[in-house]
Design a protein around this motif. Structure first.
Motif, PDB file in Angstrom:
ATOM      1  N   PRO B  81       0.831  -1.203   0.000  1.00  0.00           N
ATOM      2  CA  PRO B  81       0.000   0.000   0.000  1.00  0.00           C
ATOM      3  C   PRO B  81       0.868   1.255   0.000  1.00  0.00           C
ATOM      4  O   PRO B  81       2.010   1.221   0.419  1.00  0.00           O
ATOM      5  N   TRP B  82       0.317   2.319  -0.491  1.00  0.00           N
ATOM      6  CA  TRP B  82       0.994   3.617  -0.402  1.00  0.00           C
ATOM      7  C   TRP B  82       0.655   4.240   0.948  1.00  0.00           C
ATOM      8  O   TRP B  82      -0.423   4.010   1.500  1.00  0.00           O
ATOM      9  N   LEU B  83       1.589   5.037   1.435  1.00  0.00           N
ATOM     10  CA  LEU B  83       1.313   5.826   2.640  1.00  0.00           C
ATOM     11  C   LEU B  83       1.517   7.295   2.311  1.00  0.00           C
ATOM     12  O   LEU B  83       2.625   7.725   1.999  1.00  0.00           O
ATOM     13  N   LEU B  84       0.426   8.053   2.345  1.00  0.00           N
ATOM     14  CA  LEU B  84       0.504   9.511   2.252  1.00  0.00           C
ATOM     15  C   LEU B  84       0.491  10.032   3.688  1.00  0.00           C
ATOM     16  O   LEU B  84      -0.419   9.693   4.457  1.00  0.00           O
ATOM     17  N   PHE B  85       1.474  10.810   4.054  1.00  0.00           N
ATOM     18  CA  PHE B  85       1.546  11.252   5.456  1.00  0.00           C
ATOM     19  C   PHE B  85       2.049  12.673   5.541  1.00  0.00           C
ATOM     20  O   PHE B  85       2.876  13.117   4.753  1.00  0.00           O
ATOM     21  N   SER B 156      -4.564  13.751  -6.334  1.00  0.00           N
ATOM     22  CA  SER B 156      -4.897  13.727  -7.766  1.00  0.00           C
ATOM     23  C   SER B 156      -3.979  12.784  -8.530  1.00  0.00           C
ATOM     24  O   SER B 156      -4.313  12.353  -9.630  1.00  0.00           O
ATOM     25  N   GLU B 157      -2.843  12.433  -7.946  1.00  0.00           N
ATOM     26  CA  GLU B 157      -1.907  11.532  -8.632  1.00  0.00           C
ATOM     27  C   GLU B 157      -2.100  10.068  -8.267  1.00  0.00           C
ATOM     28  O   GLU B 157      -1.344   9.212  -8.734  1.00  0.00           O
ATOM     29  N   LEU B 158      -3.069   9.773  -7.418  1.00  0.00           N
ATOM     30  CA  LEU B 158      -3.302   8.365  -7.076  1.00  0.00           C
ATOM     31  C   LEU B 158      -3.757   7.602  -8.311  1.00  0.00           C
ATOM     32  O   LEU B 158      -4.591   8.086  -9.069  1.00  0.00           O
ATOM     33  N   PRO B 159      -3.231   6.405  -8.526  1.00  0.00           N
ATOM     34  CA  PRO B 159      -3.701   5.607  -9.666  1.00  0.00           C
ATOM     35  C   PRO B 159      -5.207   5.355  -9.546  1.00  0.00           C
ATOM     36  O   PRO B 159      -5.732   5.207  -8.437  1.00  0.00           O
ATOM     37  N   ALA B 160      -5.869   5.287 -10.682  1.00  0.00           N
ATOM     38  CA  ALA B 160      -7.313   5.039 -10.690  1.00  0.00           C
ATOM     39  C   ALA B 160      -7.604   3.721  -9.989  1.00  0.00           C
ATOM     40  O   ALA B 160      -6.873   2.744 -10.135  1.00  0.00           O
ATOM     41  N   GLY B 161      -8.653   3.698  -9.211  1.00  0.00           N
ATOM     42  CA  GLY B 161      -9.073   2.463  -8.564  1.00  0.00           C
ATOM     43  C   GLY B 161      -8.425   2.207  -7.222  1.00  0.00           C
ATOM     44  O   GLY B 161      -8.811   1.277  -6.522  1.00  0.00           O
ATOM     45  N   GLY B 183      -8.530  -7.206  -1.712  1.00  0.00           N
ATOM     46  CA  GLY B 183      -9.108  -6.710  -2.952  1.00  0.00           C
ATOM     47  C   GLY B 183      -8.168  -5.678  -3.545  1.00  0.00           C
ATOM     48  O   GLY B 183      -6.967  -5.862  -3.544  1.00  0.00           O
ATOM     49  N   ALA B 184      -8.726  -4.603  -4.013  1.00  0.00           N
ATOM     50  CA  ALA B 184      -7.911  -3.569  -4.647  1.00  0.00           C
ATOM     51  C   ALA B 184      -6.878  -3.045  -3.667  1.00  0.00           C
ATOM     52  O   ALA B 184      -7.125  -2.954  -2.469  1.00  0.00           O
ATOM     53  N   ILE B 185      -5.729  -2.699  -4.152  1.00  0.00           N
ATOM     54  CA  ILE B 185      -4.656  -2.198  -3.304  1.00  0.00           C
ATOM     55  C   ILE B 185      -4.988  -0.776  -2.858  1.00  0.00           C
ATOM     56  O   ILE B 185      -5.646  -0.020  -3.570  1.00  0.00           O
ATOM     57  N   GLY B 186      -4.557  -0.438  -1.656  1.00  0.00           N
ATOM     58  CA  GLY B 186      -4.987   0.814  -1.075  1.00  0.00           C
ATOM     59  C   GLY B 186      -3.892   1.843  -0.911  1.00  0.00           C
ATOM     60  O   GLY B 186      -2.718   1.577  -1.099  1.00  0.00           O
ATOM     61  N   ALA B 187      -4.320   3.040  -0.553  1.00  0.00           N
ATOM     62  CA  ALA B 187      -3.416   4.102  -0.117  1.00  0.00           C
ATOM     63  C   ALA B 187      -3.944   4.583   1.231  1.00  0.00           C
ATOM     64  O   ALA B 187      -5.148   4.777   1.389  1.00  0.00           O
ATOM     65  N   LEU B 188      -3.043   4.739   2.175  1.00  0.00           N
ATOM     66  CA  LEU B 188      -3.415   5.195   3.511  1.00  0.00           C
ATOM     67  C   LEU B 188      -2.993   6.648   3.641  1.00  0.00           C
ATOM     68  O   LEU B 188      -1.960   7.043   3.107  1.00  0.00           O
ATOM     69  N   LEU B 189      -3.780   7.424   4.360  1.00  0.00           N
ATOM     70  CA  LEU B 189      -3.452   8.839   4.550  1.00  0.00           C
ATOM     71  C   LEU B 189      -3.575   9.182   6.022  1.00  0.00           C
ATOM     72  O   LEU B 189      -4.618   8.937   6.636  1.00  0.00           O
ATOM     73  N   LEU B 207     -14.458  12.591  -2.182  1.00  0.00           N
ATOM     74  CA  LEU B 207     -13.770  11.767  -3.179  1.00  0.00           C
ATOM     75  C   LEU B 207     -14.544  10.469  -3.386  1.00  0.00           C
ATOM     76  O   LEU B 207     -15.011   9.865  -2.425  1.00  0.00           O
ATOM     77  N   PRO B 208     -14.630   9.992  -4.615  1.00  0.00           N
ATOM     78  CA  PRO B 208     -15.402   8.758  -4.839  1.00  0.00           C
ATOM     79  C   PRO B 208     -14.756   7.535  -4.187  1.00  0.00           C
ATOM     80  O   PRO B 208     -15.451   6.663  -3.701  1.00  0.00           O
ATOM     81  N   ASN B 209     -13.423   7.482  -4.180  1.00  0.00           N
ATOM     82  CA  ASN B 209     -12.752   6.269  -3.711  1.00  0.00           C
ATOM     83  C   ASN B 209     -12.176   6.413  -2.321  1.00  0.00           C
ATOM     84  O   ASN B 209     -11.195   5.758  -1.979  1.00  0.00           O
ATOM     85  N   SER B 210     -12.761   7.255  -1.478  1.00  0.00           N
ATOM     86  CA  SER B 210     -12.170   7.529  -0.184  1.00  0.00           C
ATOM     87  C   SER B 210     -13.011   6.929   0.934  1.00  0.00           C
ATOM     88  O   SER B 210     -14.240   6.966   0.887  1.00  0.00           O
ATOM     89  N   LYS B 211     -12.335   6.357   1.928  1.00  0.00           N
ATOM     90  CA  LYS B 211     -13.035   5.820   3.091  1.00  0.00           C
ATOM     91  C   LYS B 211     -12.415   6.407   4.349  1.00  0.00           C
ATOM     92  O   LYS B 211     -11.196   6.445   4.495  1.00  0.00           O
ATOM     93  N   SER B 212     -13.278   6.816   5.264  1.00  0.00           N
ATOM     94  CA  SER B 212     -12.822   7.441   6.494  1.00  0.00           C
ATOM     95  C   SER B 212     -12.755   6.392   7.600  1.00  0.00           C
ATOM     96  O   SER B 212     -13.683   5.609   7.792  1.00  0.00           O
ATOM     97  N   ILE B 213     -11.642   6.373   8.310  1.00  0.00           N
ATOM     98  CA  ILE B 213     -11.401   5.360   9.339  1.00  0.00           C
ATOM     99  C   ILE B 213     -11.166   6.026  10.690  1.00  0.00           C
ATOM    100  O   ILE B 213     -10.465   7.038  10.782  1.00  0.00           O
ATOM    101  N   SER B 214     -11.736   5.426  11.729  1.00  0.00           N
ATOM    102  CA  SER B 214     -11.461   5.880  13.090  1.00  0.00           C
ATOM    103  C   SER B 214     -10.579   4.849  13.788  1.00  0.00           C
ATOM    104  O   SER B 214     -10.862   3.652  13.754  1.00  0.00           O
ATOM    105  N   LEU B 215      -9.521   5.311  14.413  1.00  0.00           N
ATOM    106  CA  LEU B 215      -8.645   4.423  15.188  1.00  0.00           C
ATOM    107  C   LEU B 215      -8.918   4.592  16.682  1.00  0.00           C
ATOM    108  O   LEU B 215      -8.005   4.763  17.489  1.00  0.00           O
TER     109      LEU B 215
END
Lengths: 241, 241
Positions: B81-85, B156-161, B183-189, B207-215
């Protein structure tokens, strides 16, 4: 009384109307670093009485006092998993204590194993790190911190029914997502650099309540394995659900 | 040729019979720190040609050469996975790079956000940390490391999907165990200390492909959130399954 930016762990009982002196370290932090003054607010917790808003009534270089005003949160049960870990070189152990506290560990139990290189830990130092992390992350309790003891002794002291999940670097364990699930509270065990010895793996394999876990094929540093296991515990079985 | 205890990343092509000079840093480590001598073995990888056993054929303070002998592992796909931080104070960023590399990150992308305090990173320093972690943990690749860029540009540079999972400190997100699945590979932010601004949370929410997570309810330091999210990703959707 202004908004409280500072949150401190104290030993004193907390109740409306209580008043007491800050410790010398707190005094330095409040007056010297944060430049707080009489009338400023702080949040206090002691692991027993919930979280209280207090007012600073005196703030000099020689004396700093709190007056406890109002309870903001009641005490709640924060029972988290235990972490049994082989201490690693100093920065690694410090990191384990800080991050495990943030990740909700209930008890930190350093253990000596056959391949453990570090023969000493400083309990007061670990406690200070845990206090700072608890203040920062909003916990209402501190994790318990046990004294260093041999692995077998630490295992024998586990409460009945507590499953011991040990991180096995030899690849013999199961995937963490298959093994951790909501239910009985667990204890996690991570080894030193170099992992567990064959006889330790035998001991662990023969325990009735023990489960062996593999964290993939990359070789994780000891502190990384400890924190990864705790995060996965909270996600799969703990309070992140 | 003795058992190889040292594992090094090199830029050179690796193939049987190849021979080349170590870098000055490697020379210092091999001859000065590890006291290796001609005839000693090392393991080499370059991110393209798998892992090779090599022999040291010369080891002085001024020159150290490898002769590449035998391929021990073929190159495999290590797409993680990618990590955007958002970079945090220096130790925190270093820790993210080291631990994320161990945890199998595919790309590290530092981003600036509204509440980011750290305006600069040192790409060469981050690369050196990633190389050392990759050498230690047995990876066959280095993570890519992007230059610092604004959050919106990085998104905006994340690969589609590629689904973007962002760690939301405001408590609005879902449990990580409900959201991450094979499933599809992810990017974490993950955001900076202080989290995302309201307008950033709006952007992410739309964003269409974004999911919000609570830790969970404890306030995690930025580096803790990044490493916890990556560990959970590997456990729930990645190569720890």
């Amino acid at each position: 009384m202004s908004t409280a930016k500072v949150r401190l762990y104290v030993e004193h009982d907390l109740a409306g109307g209580a008043s007491f002196e800050a410790t010398p370290d707190q005094m330095h932090y409040l007056a010297g670093v944060m430049r707080l003054a009489p009338g400023d607010g702080v949040m206090l917790f002691n692991g027993r009485d919930g979280e209280w808003r207090a007012e600073i009534t005196e703030a000099t270089r020689k004396s700093c006092r709190f007056a406890v005003r109002h309870r903001e949160r009641g005490q709640t049960d924060e029972a988290g998993p235990w972490l049994l870990f082989a201490p690693v070189k100093r920065n690694g152990t410090d990191l384990i204590v800080e991050k495990a506290t943030e990740l909700g560990v209930g008890r930190l139990q350093p253990v000596t194993t056959e391949y453990t290189n570090t023969a000493r830990i400083k309990p007061e130092r670990l406690r200070a790190i845990a206090i700072e992390a608890a203040e920062q992350c909003g916990r209402l309790t501190l994790p318990e911190i046990g004294g260093l003891k041999p692995l077998a002794a630490a295992i024998s002291e586990l409460p009945a029914g507590r499953t011991l999940y040990h991180m096995d670097e030899t690849g013999g364990g199961r995937a963490i997502s298959e093994v951790m699930a909501p239910g009985a509270i667990g204890a996690l065990l991570t080894g030193p650099e170099g992992g567990f010895s064959p006889s330790e793996l035998d001991l662990l394999g023969n325990l009735p309540n023990s489960k062996s876990i593999s964290l993939g094929s990359r070789i994780l540093r000891a502190e990384t394995a400890a924190l990864a296991a705790l995060a996965c515990w909270q996600a799969l079985a703990g309070d992140w659900r």
